[in-house]
Write a protein that holds these residues in place. Structure first.
Motif, PDB file in Angstrom:
ATOM      1  N   THR A 127      -1.222  11.948  10.863  1.00 42.32           N
ATOM      2  CA  THR A 127      -0.847  10.551  11.039  1.00 42.32           C
ATOM      3  C   THR A 127      -1.502   9.718   9.951  1.00 42.32           C
ATOM      4  N   ILE A 128      -0.772   8.735   9.429  1.00 42.91           N
ATOM      5  CA  ILE A 128      -1.291   7.879   8.364  1.00 42.91           C
ATOM      6  C   ILE A 128      -2.416   7.005   8.916  1.00 42.91           C
ATOM      7  N   CYS A 129      -3.562   7.042   8.243  1.00 45.73           N
ATOM      8  CA  CYS A 129      -4.729   6.269   8.682  1.00 45.73           C
ATOM      9  C   CYS A 129      -4.735   4.874   8.071  1.00 45.73           C
ATOM     10  N   ASP A 130      -4.276   4.763   6.826  1.00 49.55           N
ATOM     11  CA  ASP A 130      -4.250   3.467   6.152  1.00 49.55           C
ATOM     12  C   ASP A 130      -3.343   3.573   4.934  1.00 49.55           C
ATOM     13  N   TYR A 131      -2.985   2.428   4.386  1.00 52.42           N
ATOM     14  CA  TYR A 131      -2.155   2.422   3.169  1.00 52.42           C
ATOM     15  C   TYR A 131      -2.392   1.114   2.432  1.00 52.42           C
ATOM     16  N   ASP A 132      -2.181   1.154   1.125  1.00 49.92           N
ATOM     17  CA  ASP A 132      -2.323  -0.025   0.284  1.00 49.92           C
ATOM     18  C   ASP A 132      -1.095  -0.086  -0.613  1.00 49.92           C
ATOM     19  N   GLY A 156      -0.171  -2.356  -2.708  1.00 55.15           N
ATOM     20  CA  GLY A 156      -0.478  -2.803  -4.060  1.00 55.15           C
ATOM     21  C   GLY A 156      -0.991  -1.682  -4.942  1.00 55.15           C
ATOM     22  N   LYS A 157      -1.919  -0.885  -4.409  1.00 48.37           N
ATOM     23  CA  LYS A 157      -2.489   0.230  -5.172  1.00 48.37           C
ATOM     24  C   LYS A 157      -1.592   1.459  -5.160  1.00 48.37           C
ATOM     25  N   GLY A 158      -0.655   1.491  -4.199  1.00 48.04           N
ATOM     26  CA  GLY A 158       0.207   2.661  -4.082  1.00 48.04           C
ATOM     27  C   GLY A 158      -0.522   3.869  -3.534  1.00 48.04           C
ATOM     28  N   THR A 159      -1.418   3.622  -2.572  1.00 45.69           N
ATOM     29  CA  THR A 159      -2.208   4.720  -2.006  1.00 45.69           C
ATOM     30  C   THR A 159      -2.013   4.843  -0.499  1.00 45.69           C
ATOM     31  N   VAL A 160      -2.239   6.046  -0.012  1.00 50.00           N
ATOM     32  CA  VAL A 160      -2.187   6.342   1.419  1.00 50.00           C
ATOM     33  C   VAL A 160      -3.472   7.072   1.794  1.00 50.00           C
ATOM     34  N   THR A 161      -4.053   6.703   2.922  1.00 52.32           N
ATOM     35  CA  THR A 161      -5.296   7.330   3.380  1.00 52.32           C
ATOM     36  C   THR A 161      -5.018   8.233   4.574  1.00 52.32           C
ATOM     37  N   ILE A 162      -5.579   9.435   4.528  1.00 55.22           N
ATOM     38  CA  ILE A 162      -5.446  10.393   5.631  1.00 55.22           C
ATOM     39  C   ILE A 162      -6.828  10.790   6.126  1.00 55.22           C
ATOM     40  N   VAL A 163      -6.894  11.166   7.385  1.00 55.21           N
ATOM     41  CA  VAL A 163      -8.125  11.691   7.988  1.00 55.21           C
ATOM     42  C   VAL A 163      -7.756  12.971   8.718  1.00 55.21           C
ATOM     43  N   PHE A 164      -8.548  14.014   8.528  1.00 54.07           N
ATOM     44  CA  PHE A 164      -8.241  15.286   9.187  1.00 54.07           C
ATOM     45  C   PHE A 164      -9.522  15.992   9.602  1.00 54.07           C
ATOM     46  N   GLN A 165      -9.363  16.875  10.565  1.00 52.06           N
ATOM     47  CA  GLN A 165     -10.474  17.680  11.071  1.00 52.06           C
ATOM     48  C   GLN A 165     -10.203  19.141  10.765  1.00 52.06           C
ATOM     49  N   ILE A 166     -11.228  19.883  10.390  1.00 54.14           N
ATOM     50  CA  ILE A 166     -11.036  21.310  10.125  1.00 54.14           C
ATOM     51  C   ILE A 166     -10.762  22.034  11.435  1.00 54.14           C
ATOM     52  N   VAL A 167      -9.582  22.654  11.522  1.00 56.71           N
ATOM     53  CA  VAL A 167      -9.222  23.403  12.726  1.00 56.71           C
ATOM     54  C   VAL A 167      -8.690  24.795  12.393  1.00 56.71           C
ATOM     55  N   GLY A 168      -8.460  25.065  11.111  1.00 57.46           N
ATOM     56  CA  GLY A 168      -7.922  26.360  10.718  1.00 57.46           C
ATOM     57  C   GLY A 168      -8.043  26.553   9.219  1.00 57.46           C
ATOM     58  N   PRO A 212      -5.423   7.262  13.523  1.00 60.20           N
ATOM     59  CA  PRO A 212      -4.116   6.627  13.678  1.00 60.20           C
ATOM     60  C   PRO A 212      -4.133   5.320  14.463  1.00 60.20           C
ATOM     61  N   VAL A 213      -5.189   5.082  15.240  1.00 58.55           N
ATOM     62  CA  VAL A 213      -5.304   3.794  15.929  1.00 58.55           C
ATOM     63  C   VAL A 213      -5.620   2.683  14.934  1.00 58.55           C
ATOM     64  N   TYR A 214      -6.445   3.001  13.954  1.00 56.75           N
ATOM     65  CA  TYR A 214      -6.919   1.974  13.014  1.00 56.75           C
ATOM     66  C   TYR A 214      -5.792   1.197  12.318  1.00 56.75           C
ATOM     67  N   PRO A 215      -4.770   1.833  11.735  1.00 55.79           N
ATOM     68  CA  PRO A 215      -3.739   1.040  11.042  1.00 55.79           C
ATOM     69  C   PRO A 215      -2.969   0.109  11.965  1.00 55.79           C
ATOM     70  N   GLN A 216      -2.828   0.487  13.237  1.00 61.43           N
ATOM     71  CA  GLN A 216      -2.131  -0.385  14.181  1.00 61.43           C
ATOM     72  C   GLN A 216      -2.974  -1.622  14.495  1.00 61.43           C
ATOM     73  N   VAL A 217      -4.263  -1.404  14.724  1.00 59.36           N
ATOM     74  CA  VAL A 217      -5.161  -2.523  15.020  1.00 59.36           C
ATOM     75  C   VAL A 217      -5.270  -3.438  13.800  1.00 59.36           C
ATOM     76  N   LYS A 218      -5.355  -2.848  12.621  1.00 58.15           N
ATOM     77  CA  LYS A 218      -5.451  -3.621  11.378  1.00 58.15           C
ATOM     78  C   LYS A 218      -4.179  -4.429  11.149  1.00 58.15           C
ATOM     79  N   TRP A 219      -3.019  -3.819  11.391  1.00 57.77           N
ATOM     80  CA  TRP A 219      -1.732  -4.498  11.218  1.00 57.77           C
ATOM     81  C   TRP A 219      -1.642  -5.706  12.149  1.00 57.77           C
TER      82      TRP A 219
END
Length: 292
Positions: free
Chosen positions: A48-53, A55-67, A119-126
């Motif tokens: 799930t997308i964590c954040d995006y900009d 203007g900068k053309g960037t997308v932020t992801i967060v993941f946990q090692i599971v495999g 994934p909660v963060y971008p909704q709260v930020k928006w």
């Protein structure tokens, strides 16, 4: 190729990466996800997308090692590249399409468990950018596993932190904090819960008792992200849905969590996939290539 601009560890085995992906950044909305692949040999990993900009053309992801796939991802550093970075996929949060004046009338509660904070963060930020303050509960097993606390504090109207072991913030599960807030006189028109399946199940059980409509974001096993393979099949209000195209957000009070968790566990083995194919018949969608 998609260049990694930033890569850092947020907590034990949990990583954040900011990636150059201008076309995705221009089109994505809170609630959507993408699929990444490190190289030709890498597996497809939905995040799930964590954040995006934009203007900068960037997308932020967060993941946990599971495999193995996420272990390989964790070794990437700033300056490295992803082979594939595909999105935005899925439907945006329902808030995005709601009239702003209606949103401003609502008391909204977000409940984030573990990596579900991302994934909660971008909704709260928006919502914050639109002038809507939401209450947020973030929970983790211990203080060391909390992520994005400062970012969430800046975006939330009120932030409540809880840890299972009581090492930080309130002590106990997020469900207890929900009940406590209501007992303290809080009223909520809608709750959004994102986290492990078992957490979302019990949050929905609690909010149903309290009469709070609840939205959950389902991220079960996904393979192609287009609805063709059927790996992310879930049952909502008695109907078969596929989280990657029909969701990932659904009415939490109508999701069959027990079936979803059982299916998620069975899908991990060849024997389990064969059993699911037999059980589900024509609705199984065996196009993932793992069922024969």
């Amino acid at each position: 190729m998609y260049k990694i601009l930033e890569a850092r560890e947020l907590a034990a085995n949990i990583y954040l990466m900011e990636v150059e992906a201008s076309r995705i950044a221009k089109r994505c909305e809170p609630g959507q996800f993408l699929i990444v692949r490190t190289d030709d040999e890498g597996e497809r990993i939905p995040l799930t997308i964590c954040d995006y900009d934009r203007g900068k053309g960037t997308v932020t992801i967060v993941f946990q090692i599971v495999g193995a796939g996420t272990q390989r991802m964790a070794k990437l550093r700033a300056g490295d590249y992803f082979q594939d970075f595909v999105g935005p996929l899925g439907c945006a949060s329902e808030f995005v399409s709601e009239p702003l004046e209606e949103l401003k009338k609502k008391n909204i509660l977000f409940v984030a468990g573990g990596v579900g904070t991302a994934p909660v963060y971008p909704q709260v930020k928006w919502l914050k950018e639109k002038g809507v303050d939401a209450d947020v509960i973030i929970g983790a097993k211990t203080k060391e596993l909390l992520i994005l606390e400062k970012e969430m504090e800046a975006a939330a109207g009120n932030l409540y932190v809880t840890t299972d072991d009581g090492s930080y913030g309130r002590s106990g599960m997020v469900t207890q904090t929900i009940k406590d807030l209501v007992d303290e006189g809080k009223h909520y028109d809608v709750c959004v819960a994102i986290g492990p399946m078992i957490m979302m199940k019990f949050v929905c059980k609690m909010t149903k008792e309290l009469g709070i409509p609840t939205v959950v974001s389902l991220n079960p096993i996904m393979v192609d992200g287009t609805g063709m393979c059927g790996a992310c099949r879930v049952t909502v209000d008695g109907e078969v849905k596929f989280a990657c195209v029909d969701g990932p957000e659904f009415d939490g009070h109508k999701v069959d969590f027990d079936q979803a968790m059982r299916r998620q566990q069975m899908y991990k083995t060849a024997e389990g996939r064969a059993a699911l194919k037999e059980e589900e018949g024509d609705t199984h969608h065996g196009g993932c290539g793992n069922c024969n």
